[in-house]
Write a protein that holds these residues in place. Sequence first.
Motif, short mmCIF file in Angstrom:
data_model
loop_
_atom_site.label_atom_id
_atom_site.label_comp_id
_atom_site.label_asym_id
_atom_site.label_seq_id
_atom_site.Cartn_x
_atom_site.Cartn_y
_atom_site.Cartn_z
N CYS A 56 0.84 -1.20 0.00
CA CYS A 56 0.00 0.00 0.00
C CYS A 56 0.88 1.25 0.00
O CYS A 56 1.73 1.41 0.86
N CYS A 80 -6.27 6.41 2.19
CA CYS A 80 -6.35 5.56 0.99
C CYS A 80 -6.39 6.44 -0.26
O CYS A 80 -7.09 7.45 -0.30
N CYS A 83 -6.06 3.20 -5.15
CA CYS A 83 -5.28 2.71 -6.28
C CYS A 83 -5.55 1.24 -6.55
O CYS A 83 -5.25 0.75 -7.63
N CYS A 86 -3.65 -3.03 -3.34
CA CYS A 86 -3.86 -4.09 -2.35
C CYS A 86 -4.75 -5.19 -2.92
O CYS A 86 -4.55 -6.37 -2.67
S1 SF4 Z 1 -6.49 1.09 -2.46
FE1 SF4 Z 1 -5.42 -0.33 -1.09
S2 SF4 Z 1 -3.26 -0.12 -1.65
FE2 SF4 Z 1 -4.31 1.66 -2.50
S3 SF4 Z 1 -4.12 3.21 -0.91
FE3 SF4 Z 1 -6.07 2.20 -0.55
S4 SF4 Z 1 -5.60 0.60 0.95
FE4 SF4 Z 1 -3.65 1.27 0.08
#
Ligand code: SF4
Lengths: 142, 409
Positions: A56, A80, A83, A86
Amino acid sequence: MIKIGKMLQQLLSSLGEKPATHRYPFERVSLPPRFRGKLKFYPEKCIGCRLCMRDCPSAAIQINKIGEKRFEAVISLDRCIYCAQCVDVCPKKALEITSEFELAQLDRKNLKAVFSPPAEPPSAGQAGATNASPETKAPEGA
Amino acid sequence: MSRIKIPIGPQHPALKEPENFQLALEGERIMEAGMRLGYNHRGMEKACEQRSYIQDIYLLERVCGICSHSHSTCFVQAVEEIAGLQITPRAAYIRVLIGELERIHSHMLWFGVAAHEVGFDTLLMYSWRDREIVMDLLAEISGNRVNYAINTIGGVRRDITPELSARIAQGIDRLEERTKYYIQVATEEATLIARLSKVGFLSKQDALALGAIGPTGRASAVDSDTRRDDPYAVYNELAFKVITDEHCDVYGRTLVRLGELMETYKIIRQVLERLPEGPLTVKAPRKIPAGEAFSRYEAPRGEDVHYVRSNGTEKPERVKVRAPTLANLASVAKMLENNYLADAPIIIAAIDPCFSCTDRALVLKEANGRNRRSMEWDALRTYGIEWHRRRGIDFAGAGKRLLKLMEGH
Ligand code: SF4
Ligand code: SF4
């Protein structure tokens, strides 16, 4: 031909048209299926490998072990960046992106989404195979 | 006539970004222009060194709010070169597709902004309405309008399905029709031509000497385009023209961008036609072997350049970003000379600047103007925290918590 008022015709023909904008929030547009909004976590699938936490970019996801083979996820919606890295990296498909995007809150505490596993610990041998629906305690202060 | 000096900015002289111009005026004429950056230094390069390559893609994507794909592609290209990865043809085609869609969205945006700067708000409204077509396409392909997050090291993350392909083709047809109309407006509307012509003149010699790039350079007859001169991805397989113009003024810069839109539609059609079958990614190692690479990319505003050095770990040792605006800034000072003060906004806007992308380093001069001081990362950090604490804001705790979180990974 060089002249003045080239766009006049366009303007006149627009007079009878509807506005191009949507009357949000009264009128909703459908979001594309790949839209990246709030995450969803399936505790029964998670094996606690924490690959999601490692990748992340903004340290927004936290996987906590709360019992034998039981994991909860805490996602900081304010950190968050949506993206979905994760989601891509999770080997068990325990994370999913949803199209929920109206996440504004007046209290910052509410920006923590806690996804806890079902209350009853799955009996041995069945671990990870229950199809109990994930109980989402969101949004709640963590 | 006596000279007066006036400051413009740092609150948005043209676009809503912080920069400062000092203009020396004689009457209404600008005789000399100086500028100052450094209002929005975000420390991104240093932040890259503390994150893994995967995390850096998403960070660097946010260097710019418009050329997001340009920066992430430029970075992954460099990393792939160091790691010796060859991405699949399908991935390369998809990268080109997103890059060109991004160019449409950027040029349409610029066109609207330019119209707004000269008071032609009708054109702004229509061009931005039409820009929504490409924004919707990008959202459908990638899931987001601006930060597409399509790149990963070794390929791309989202596929183009046949249905999507058909939708893109449809959208491109509509956009082409609209762009043709805007080309008519730009070449026939007398007021627009009169307003933009001879404003912000930059001769070919000056453009070359000052290193103007992208549409700014091409509008001064500098025939250069990274896509043709040093092709990356699959540009060597695609047929397109590099648009140049002899006007050397803001009007020329408008025509170049509109002309480039037409070429972009051609490129996208070729991509959709030829999109080869195959996997989206090749397996990439987490630890990138030691080495360095320099990557070039033709962003909508001009050539974007990234330098990456790796030391065999999961995190890069150095990432250096040169956003296109920095290369064009020197020309702005020249363009402003001998113009009217009222033309300053459109002249500045005509290079399609992105000041926040450009802010990299700050050199401190002591008040006597002699001693230059540069600060190390830690010193800069402590200085920043102290500065805020004196004003009653304490970031120390938050900073520590974030560091702990990042290290906990
Ligand atoms: S989508 Fe997932 S990887 Fe991306 S910032 Fe949010 S928690 Fe982190
Ligand atoms: S990557 Fe998936 S399985 Fe591993 S800890 Fe995260 S959510 Fe659980």
